[in-house]
Design a protein around this motif. Structure first.
Motif, PDB file in Angstrom:
ATOM      1  N   SER A   1       0.602  -1.603   0.152  1.00  0.00           N
ATOM      2  CA  SER A   1       0.175   0.141  -0.067  1.00  0.00           C
ATOM      3  C   SER A   1       0.600   1.016  -0.159  1.00  0.00           C
ATOM      4  CB  SER A   1      -1.538   0.293   1.156  1.00  0.00           C
ATOM      5  OG  SER A   1      -0.350  -0.220   2.546  1.00  0.00           O
TER       6      SER A   1
ATOM      7  N   LEU B   1       1.739   1.802  -3.976  1.00  0.00           N
ATOM      8  CA  LEU B   1       0.058   1.842  -4.587  1.00  0.00           C
ATOM      9  C   LEU B   1       0.650   2.928  -5.217  1.00  0.00           C
ATOM     10  CD1 LEU B   1      -0.880   0.157  -6.399  1.00  0.00           C
ATOM     11  CD2 LEU B   1      -3.019   0.652  -4.584  1.00  0.00           C
TER      12      LEU B   1
ATOM     13  N   GLU C   1      -1.447   6.239  -8.019  1.00  0.00           N
ATOM     14  CA  GLU C   1      -2.942   6.747  -8.873  1.00  0.00           C
ATOM     15  C   GLU C   1      -2.145   6.098 -10.323  1.00  0.00           C
ATOM     16  OE1 GLU C   1      -5.624   8.046  -8.112  1.00  0.00           O
ATOM     17  OE2 GLU C   1      -5.654   8.620  -6.245  1.00  0.00           O
TER      18      GLU C   1
ATOM     19  N   TRP D   1      -3.769   3.732 -10.025  1.00  0.00           N
ATOM     20  CA  TRP D   1      -4.195   1.549  -9.944  1.00  0.00           C
ATOM     21  C   TRP D   1      -4.857   1.613  -8.267  1.00  0.00           C
ATOM     22  CZ3 TRP D   1      -2.524  -0.196 -14.273  1.00  0.00           C
ATOM     23  CH2 TRP D   1      -1.476   0.286 -15.111  1.00  0.00           C
ATOM     24  N   PHE D   2      -4.945   0.193  -8.845  1.00  0.00           N
ATOM     25  CA  PHE D   2      -6.319  -0.111  -7.609  1.00  0.00           C
ATOM     26  C   PHE D   2      -4.940  -1.177  -7.197  1.00  0.00           C
ATOM     27  CE2 PHE D   2      -9.557   1.357 -10.085  1.00  0.00           C
ATOM     28  CZ  PHE D   2      -9.451   2.267  -9.020  1.00  0.00           C
ATOM     29  N   ASP D   3      -4.679  -1.714  -8.144  1.00  0.00           N
ATOM     30  CA  ASP D   3      -3.888  -3.722  -7.801  1.00  0.00           C
ATOM     31  C   ASP D   3      -2.353  -3.066  -8.181  1.00  0.00           C
ATOM     32  OD1 ASP D   3      -3.918  -6.115  -7.545  1.00  0.00           O
ATOM     33  OD2 ASP D   3      -3.206  -6.637  -9.244  1.00  0.00           O
TER      34      ASP D   3
ATOM     35  N   GLN E   1       0.342  -2.323 -11.110  1.00  0.00           N
ATOM     36  CA  GLN E   1       0.734  -1.640 -11.378  1.00  0.00           C
ATOM     37  C   GLN E   1       2.551  -1.328 -11.628  1.00  0.00           C
ATOM     38  OE1 GLN E   1       0.928   1.023  -8.005  1.00  0.00           O
ATOM     39  NE2 GLN E   1       2.712   1.755  -8.455  1.00  0.00           N
TER      40      GLN E   1
ATOM     41  N   LYS F   1     -12.042  11.348 -11.541  1.00  0.00           N
ATOM     42  CA  LYS F   1     -11.938   9.894 -11.899  1.00  0.00           C
ATOM     43  C   LYS F   1     -12.780   9.263 -12.763  1.00  0.00           C
ATOM     44  CE  LYS F   1      -8.451   9.844  -8.454  1.00  0.00           C
ATOM     45  NZ  LYS F   1      -7.539  10.270 -10.124  1.00  0.00           N
TER      46      LYS F   1
ATOM     47  N   GLN G   1     -17.103   1.476 -11.516  1.00  0.00           N
ATOM     48  CA  GLN G   1     -16.240   0.675 -12.786  1.00  0.00           C
ATOM     49  C   GLN G   1     -16.549   0.861 -14.322  1.00  0.00           C
ATOM     50  OE1 GLN G   1     -12.714  -0.196 -12.960  1.00  0.00           O
ATOM     51  NE2 GLN G   1     -13.994  -0.663 -14.803  1.00  0.00           N
TER      52      GLN G   1
END
Lengths: 214, 557
Positions: free
Chosen positions: A5, A8, A10, A12-14, A18, B521, B526
């Motif tokens: 974390s 991580l 922006e 990206w969520f994962d 990334q 965003k 999504q």
């Protein structure tokens, strides 16, 4: 998990995605760099085909000792870079090894630049700078040295950027601002470093070996 | 009840859109939001467009008379060089990719942003720095080499500010590479669930193909300019024939970039048109797969045709033959695209809103420019018209007639999405028609003048060519009005335009499913994709087979 974390970014969520994107992006950029150096090497090739004898004479005038020692220094730096990258990727916590390897890489890179500086000084003393008072009689030899200064200069700029990047990583790891383990920035920096190294592997024979085989 | 509630969506808590999400200057200059960066680019390239336009206004005024009544030849050389440098690298190359592409690429693939948002902002700052170099070159006294920087003139003889101009182009090249890397990584890594490669809108494919060229060709331009700079500043002999150098080598390096750069400028335009035509014909695009392959083929073959700029520069006859053949070959994918756009109109329900007028203008002008390109690919004809106004007319048909028309098509098409405002449609239609007319008035006479032998880049000319030049200059006046009009009414619409709905054109595509303007965003939820990009009607049917509310959706906006 806390490591991930912290790394991580922006948008990206994962984290895995990334990391993959970062690696992919740097590979695309390295493709671009290939064309950059490729255009210079093409220029070299064209000039060498037009003036084979002058290029042989000019190649003999280079100092092969500086070139060979620098090749060894740079290849070793790639080894330490690869070790840093592998150590960071390993599940065992090898933070101190990563730090040592990064420091060694940056210092070897600096050593290359310093040795190159001595070589440049000698070249200037021997009047190997294109222009009035150039040491070699053949006109093509000036072309060789024109390209020599340009291509080693561009390579040195790339290497200096690499040293800054590696130094920055070392500093952030040393201050514990970023986790070393599985850090994608380390992989990306390593890929860039290896490209600079590979370019030199092409430059070494093109600069130091012409005219020395017979 | 609102449309969204009727459609069964749950109401969302109010949140500011990207334009109102922070309003200080600093919030714009440090933004990493791709939509705001697109706006920054739009302002920048508008500035450069009118700068380059001002330079060419003086050129066209000068050419009213054959005897050089207004400018000295020196000033004339500097003005057309400045026009070329600005228009190619500071307007056309970044125009569609960096404004519309930046804005739309993440929206179209259902992503919250580009892959590397900070790199995106960095690329804009590089563009600004490069622009500063170039404007400095102008203010310091100008550069007179033409936009092509041909050696040995640029490296040995020109006394103008070649260094600053070349440095500007060198730096803007890195902005281009950074953008290209970013867009390629975004397309590969950030597509929404279900957005497979062959469900991508053709605009995304176009930006992707363009980015490939940017990444692979631009470094070679950087090297060719670096060599010129090194020769001027450090006295290296690379292009100096007296010291064994080879001035023709520069042309090879330069055109290895600059021919693919033509496709950097026109592929995004093709992408825009491929979005607009299906929407206003209410038709699926004809031959989607072939449109994709054609764009990739253009991007690929484009790397192997540079020698057709050098038929008279002293390359071998064999090389000329091969380059000529490949230049004919690249016309094939371009022709496929023109036929497919035309075929997409067949059995459509065509309406002529302004984006459609601009797009149809693009198809006509691009076809004219492309066909005149076949004349130039043929060596005997090219030898006759090399460096004449025929060439000037040809590439302006592609770049101004084609790319700029498509840029305006896209600007009008997505204006409601970008700003949330509707522009006055009658004015826009008028401007679109005026632009088409003014463009043809300007450049059609140049084909004739060039074919009769009028050389390009000359300050004075024989009196027999005056009629063509007067026609051309008069047309340029009309064209200038057509370019100023949108600046006026689009700016007006920012303040007084009506509010645009989410999807004013009833278009397909993910960008129309979010609000106008989109939130920071991009999507509140999504998006998931379960169909192709142009489902304007059921497969195998014609336009107009859908339910009436879908057909009439445009009338109830």
């Amino acid at each position: 998990m806390s490591d991930e974390s912290a790394l991580l970014r922006e948008p990206w969520f994962d984290f895995g995605r990334q990391r993959e994107a970062g690696k992919f992006g740097i590979w695309v950029f390295l493709g671009s760099e290939m064309l950059f150096f490729g255009a210079l090497l093409l220029t070299y090739t064209v000039c060498r085909i037009e003036h084979p004898d002058a290029f042989a004479a000019a190649g003999r005038a280079t100092n092969i000792w500086y070139g060979t020692i620098n090749t060894a220094v740079l290849l070793t730096s790639s080894l330490t870079m690869a070790m840093a990258s592998q150590a960071a990727a390993s599940p065992a916590r090898l933070r101190r090894l990563v730090l040592a390897c990064l420091l060694a890489t940056a210092l070897l890179g600096l050593a290359f630049v310093v040795i190159k500086g001595f070589e440049y000084k000698e070249d200037i003393d021997k009047h190997l700078v294109p222009g009035a008072g150039f040491a070699l009689p053949q006109p093509g030899a000036q072309l060789f040295y024109g390209l020599y200064w340009l291509v080693t200069g561009v390579h040195a700029v790339h290497l200096s950027i690499g040293i800054v990047l590696v130094g920055r990583l070392f500093w952030e790891f040393y201050r514990r601002e970023l986790p070393t383990q599985a850090n994608p920035e380390l992989e990306i920096t390593a890929l860039y470093w290896h490209l600079v190294d590979i370019v030199w592997i092409f430059l070494y024979p093109l600069i130091y070996l012409p005219g020395r085989s017979s | 009840m609102t449309d969204a509630l009727l459609a069964g969506d749950l109401p969302l808590p109010p949140r500011p859109d990207y334009l109102r999400h922070g309003s200080t200057i600093a919030s714009w200059l440090t933004t990493t939001d791709h939509k705001r960066i697109a706006i920054l680019y739009a302002i920048t390239i508008t500035f450069f467009f009118f700068l380059g336009g001002a330079a060419v206004t003086a050129v066209r005024l000068e050419l009213f008379e054959p005897n050089g009544w207004l400018l000295t030849s020196d000033t004339y050389n500097k003005l057309f060089s400045f026009h070329g440098i600005i228009m190619v690298w500071f307007f056309l190359v970044p125009s569609i990719p960096n404004t519309l592409g930046n804005f739309l690429l993440p929206l179209m693939i259902g992503a919250p942003d580009v892959a590397f948002p900070r790199l995106n902002l960095f690329s804009w700052y590089l563009t600004i720095a490069a622009g500063a170099f170039t404007v400095y070159a102008l203010l310091a006294g100008g550069v007179d080499t033409g936009w092509t920087f041909y050696t040995p003139y640029s490296s040995m003889f020109s006394n103008s500010h070649v260094f600053a101009a070349a440095a500007g182009v060198f730096v803007v090249g890195f902005a281009s590479i950074a953008t290209g890397v970013n867009f390629i990584a975004t397309t590969h890594m950030l597509r929404a669930p279900g957005m497979t490669w062959f469900r991508l809108p053709l605009f995304v494919w176009a930006i992707y193909a363009t980015s490939l060229i940017m990444v692979l060709a631009t470094p070679v331009l950087a090297i060719s300019l670096l060599l010129v700079i090194a020769e001027r500043v450090l006295g290296l002999p690379i292009f100096d024939p007296a010291r064994g150098g080879d001035p023709i080598l520069f042309q090879h390096l330069f055109w290895f970039y600059s021919h693919p750069a033509v496709y950097i400028m026109v592929l995004p335009a093709m992408g825009v048109v491929s979005e607009v035509i299906p929407c206003f014909a209410r038709r699926r695009i004809f031959g989607y797969d072939f449109m994709v392959y054609a764009m990739l083929a253009i991007a690929g073959i484009g790397f192997f045709v540079w020698g057709h700029h050098m038929f008279v520069s002293g390359q071998s006859a064999l090389a000329s033959l091969v380059f000529s053949f490949l230049s004919f070959i690249i016309a094939v994918p371009s022709a496929i695209k023109v036929f497919n756009w035309t075929a997409s109109l067949f059995r459509g329900q065509i309406s002529f809103e302004s984006p459609m007028l601009y797009s149809l203008g693009f198809v006509g002008l691009f076809t004219t420019g492309g066909l005149s390109g076949l004349f130039l690919a043929s060596i005997p004809v090219d030898v006759h018209v090399t460096d004449t106004y025929f060439v000037v007319a040809h590439f302006h048909y592609i770049m101004v007639g084609g790319s700029v028309s498509a840029f305006f098509a896209g600007l009008h098409f997505w204006w409601p999405k970008v700003t949330g405002k509707l522009y006055p449609e009658s004015w826009a239609k008028f401007a679109a028609i005026l632009m088409y007319a003014g463009f043809n008035m300007t450049f059609l006479p140049q084909f004739f003048a060039g074919y009769l032998g009028m050389p390009r880049r000359y300050h004075t000319y024989p009196a027999e060519f005056q009629i063509y030049n007067v026609m051309s200059s008069a047309g340029a006046g009309v064209l200038a009005v057509a370019y100023l009009l949108p600046l006026g009414y689009l700016t007006w619409s920012l303040f007084y335009g009506g509010r645009a709905g989410n999807n004013p054109w009833a278009a397909t595509g993910l960008e129309w499913t979010t609000t106008s303007p989109p939130p920071p965003k991009n999507f509140d939820r999504q998006p998931r994709v379960d169909r192709g990009p142009y489902e304007y009607h059921a497969e195998g049917m014609s336009a107009g087979t859908d339910a009436p509310e879908v057909q009439n959706a445009r009338d109830i906006r």
